[in-house]
Structures are given as C-alpha cells and as structure tokens.
Design a protein around this motif. Sequence first.
Motif, PDB file in Angstrom:
ATOM      1  N   LEU A  57     -20.236  66.440  -3.185  1.00 54.42           N
ATOM      2  CA  LEU A  57     -19.820  67.401  -3.384  1.00 54.42           C
ATOM      3  C   LEU A  57     -19.294  68.103  -4.409  1.00 54.42           C
ATOM      4  O   LEU A  57     -18.862  66.899  -5.052  1.00 54.42           O
ATOM      5  CB  LEU A  57     -18.270  67.900  -1.840  1.00 54.42           C
ATOM      6  N   CYS A  58     -19.320  69.218  -5.305  1.00 56.92           N
ATOM      7  CA  CYS A  58     -18.421  70.000  -5.889  1.00 56.92           C
ATOM      8  C   CYS A  58     -17.636  71.296  -5.452  1.00 56.92           C
ATOM      9  O   CYS A  58     -17.654  71.893  -4.514  1.00 56.92           O
ATOM     10  CB  CYS A  58     -19.120  70.412  -6.652  1.00 56.92           C
ATOM     11  N   HIS A  59     -16.399  70.681  -6.083  1.00 58.41           N
ATOM     12  CA  HIS A  59     -14.806  72.070  -5.809  1.00 58.41           C
ATOM     13  C   HIS A  59     -14.723  72.388  -6.764  1.00 58.41           C
ATOM     14  O   HIS A  59     -14.857  71.666  -7.693  1.00 58.41           O
ATOM     15  CB  HIS A  59     -14.445  70.925  -5.615  1.00 58.41           C
ATOM     16  N   TYR A  60     -13.998  73.675  -7.084  1.00 59.53           N
ATOM     17  CA  TYR A  60     -13.744  74.370  -7.497  1.00 59.53           C
ATOM     18  C   TYR A  60     -12.805  74.982  -7.178  1.00 59.53           C
ATOM     19  O   TYR A  60     -13.120  76.179  -6.487  1.00 59.53           O
ATOM     20  CB  TYR A  60     -15.276  75.593  -8.586  1.00 59.53           C
ATOM     21  N   PRO A  61     -11.336  74.881  -9.137  1.00 59.41           N
ATOM     22  CA  PRO A  61     -10.574  76.115  -8.034  1.00 59.41           C
ATOM     23  C   PRO A  61     -10.662  77.504  -8.299  1.00 59.41           C
ATOM     24  O   PRO A  61     -11.385  78.301  -8.945  1.00 59.41           O
ATOM     25  CB  PRO A  61      -9.458  75.078  -8.651  1.00 59.41           C
ATOM     26  N   ARG A  62     -10.337  78.208  -6.818  1.00 63.45           N
ATOM     27  CA  ARG A  62     -10.664  79.795  -7.058  1.00 63.45           C
ATOM     28  C   ARG A  62     -10.094  80.285  -8.726  1.00 63.45           C
ATOM     29  O   ARG A  62      -9.887  81.019  -8.524  1.00 63.45           O
ATOM     30  CB  ARG A  62     -10.844  80.150  -5.606  1.00 63.45           C
ATOM     31  N   GLU A  63      -8.867  79.953  -8.624  1.00 65.00           N
ATOM     32  CA  GLU A  63      -7.702  80.729  -8.955  1.00 65.00           C
ATOM     33  C   GLU A  63      -8.211  80.768 -10.881  1.00 65.00           C
ATOM     34  O   GLU A  63      -7.729  81.597 -11.589  1.00 65.00           O
ATOM     35  CB  GLU A  63      -6.207  80.096  -9.013  1.00 65.00           C
ATOM     36  N   HIS A  64      -8.828  80.233 -11.277  1.00 59.56           N
ATOM     37  CA  HIS A  64      -9.646  79.624 -12.370  1.00 59.56           C
ATOM     38  C   HIS A  64     -10.382  81.468 -12.625  1.00 59.56           C
ATOM     39  O   HIS A  64     -10.739  81.210 -14.099  1.00 59.56           O
ATOM     40  CB  HIS A  64     -10.405  78.758 -12.482  1.00 59.56           C
ATOM     41  N   TYR A  65     -11.057  81.573 -11.549  1.00 60.79           N
ATOM     42  CA  TYR A  65     -11.887  82.672 -12.008  1.00 60.79           C
ATOM     43  C   TYR A  65     -11.374  83.717 -12.723  1.00 60.79           C
ATOM     44  O   TYR A  65     -11.885  84.648 -13.541  1.00 60.79           O
ATOM     45  CB  TYR A  65     -12.547  83.167 -11.332  1.00 60.79           C
ATOM     46  N   ALA A  66      -9.803  84.197 -12.384  1.00 59.29           N
ATOM     47  CA  ALA A  66      -8.726  85.294 -13.369  1.00 59.29           C
ATOM     48  C   ALA A  66      -8.979  84.970 -14.489  1.00 59.29           C
ATOM     49  O   ALA A  66      -9.436  85.878 -15.561  1.00 59.29           O
ATOM     50  CB  ALA A  66      -7.683  85.482 -12.494  1.00 59.29           C
ATOM     51  N   ASP A  67      -8.897  83.693 -15.084  1.00 57.65           N
ATOM     52  CA  ASP A  67      -8.736  83.516 -16.467  1.00 57.65           C
ATOM     53  C   ASP A  67     -10.213  84.084 -16.939  1.00 57.65           C
ATOM     54  O   ASP A  67     -10.094  84.042 -18.366  1.00 57.65           O
ATOM     55  CB  ASP A  67      -8.466  81.225 -16.603  1.00 57.65           C
ATOM     56  N   TRP A  68     -11.509  83.424 -16.352  1.00 55.19           N
ATOM     57  CA  TRP A  68     -12.907  83.254 -17.317  1.00 55.19           C
ATOM     58  C   TRP A  68     -13.075  84.662 -16.896  1.00 55.19           C
ATOM     59  O   TRP A  68     -13.199  85.471 -18.120  1.00 55.19           O
ATOM     60  CB  TRP A  68     -13.648  83.298 -16.557  1.00 55.19           C
ATOM     61  N   ALA A  69     -12.841  85.614 -15.920  1.00 54.83           N
ATOM     62  CA  ALA A  69     -12.664  86.833 -16.229  1.00 54.83           C
ATOM     63  C   ALA A  69     -11.789  87.836 -17.339  1.00 54.83           C
ATOM     64  O   ALA A  69     -12.631  88.151 -18.173  1.00 54.83           O
ATOM     65  CB  ALA A  69     -12.402  87.382 -14.735  1.00 54.83           C
ATOM     66  N   ARG A  70     -10.659  86.775 -17.993  1.00 56.67           N
ATOM     67  CA  ARG A  70     -10.151  88.031 -18.880  1.00 56.67           C
ATOM     68  C   ARG A  70     -10.629  86.951 -20.493  1.00 56.67           C
ATOM     69  O   ARG A  70     -10.381  88.192 -21.127  1.00 56.67           O
ATOM     70  CB  ARG A  70      -8.224  87.086 -18.777  1.00 56.67           C
ATOM     71  N   GLN A  71     -11.115  86.280 -19.938  1.00 55.97           N
ATOM     72  CA  GLN A  71     -11.757  85.856 -21.653  1.00 55.97           C
ATOM     73  C   GLN A  71     -12.557  86.111 -21.494  1.00 55.97           C
ATOM     74  O   GLN A  71     -13.014  86.699 -23.093  1.00 55.97           O
ATOM     75  CB  GLN A  71     -12.168  84.531 -21.700  1.00 55.97           C
TER      76      GLN A  71
END
Length: 224
Positions: A57-71
Amino acid sequence: MRYPVEVFTGRIRDYAGSGPSAIAKIQLDGELMLTDLGLEGDEQAEKKYHGGPDRALCHYPREHYADWARQFPELAEQFCAPAFGENLSTEGLTEQNAFIGDIFRWGEALIQITQPRSPCYKLNYHFNISDMASQMQSSGKVGWLYRVIAPGKVSSELPLELVSRLSEISVYEAAAIAWHLPFDDEQYHRLLSAAGLSVSWARTMQKRRLNGEIEDNSRRLTGK
C-alpha cells in the motif's frame, strides 16, 4: 490516534514516454478486501520496483497538495488526491509523525509502515514537470509504504488506528538519512535497527555500510 481515510485503486495503463503505470487511480467507497499484496483490484507495473509484500500500500498525506499547488500554481488543479498514485489519503498523519514500523488497525486488517516512498521518474511524465521526482524527494513530502501483516476486510468508512509504535525513526528522518545526509555509517546502523524496515531498504543501507559509499539514484529519478 484515529485517521479517517480515503481509498484509491488503479489499473495498469500505457503512457507515452514513461511506459506502463497504474498511477492513475480512482476513489472507492465501502468495504474492500485487503490481501498480503494490497487491495483487491489494485495493480502495479514493473513489480521489481513497485508492489510486493513490503510495498503493498502507498499512503500520501493530503495536506501536502496545498504546498504543491502553491509551488506550481499553473498546475494547481492537478494537485489533489490521488495525483501521486496513493492508495490511502489522510489528514493529520505526515512523514513527521508517522514512524518506521508503526502498526495500524484498519477494519479487520493490520498494516505496518516499512519505508518512505522512493519517487521515480514516472512522476516527471505524470505531472509534465521535468524534475518532479527529484523535487518530491528533496522536499521530504514523499509519503510511505506498508506491508500487510494481517489481511482482512477494510473500508473507506473505517479509520486507520495506530496500535503499536516500534521505532524512534520517523518516515521523515528515514528519508533524510537515505537521501539528504552525506555518508554516515552510524545513521545507517540506526535505520537498520528500526523494526519493520523493508527488506529493500535494509539491503541498501547494509550495502552502503559495506561499500563505504552511496549508490547512484539518478536512473530512478530521471529514467536515464
């Protein structure tokens, strides 16, 4: 701690330039079966590098997406789960407070964190960003992988519940030891001592200790 979870699975598809991948996943609701090799219906291409007992299984924290969207504001719409091909998405659980060896109860199943995710060059094609894999690795926002230590019925309606913590090495620290620090035999020994560490990461850290050098990761990150 209990963490509500969103669940995703994918089928292998062909992609121009990067070859086959199951990174494009769809959200599933309700009850599912989790086996030793992952969620029923989920597929992995190039099984030498993806999937298997230690990477079920692969797990990714959802809150990181806001950081990527800003970048990458011009690509902001792309940065939402499951853009990184994750099976599990949560809020409140990140590389900083998830530890190698952590065991979670999920429905009838038990799953254990084995390693940080190792970003690969297919992400570059998936996002159309030439160095996305390298940027992901450098950021420490890589997510992590699990083994299934007790299969069973799981559900998107049931949370992940931490039931055992077996090491003092967070996923973030494990990634830093592997990728961000210069050669450090003592740190590799610490990481090798973490209960639950995947076989592939244990092999890599032991090889570094024996060879006295860090292997070249450029092919994984660039495909070249």
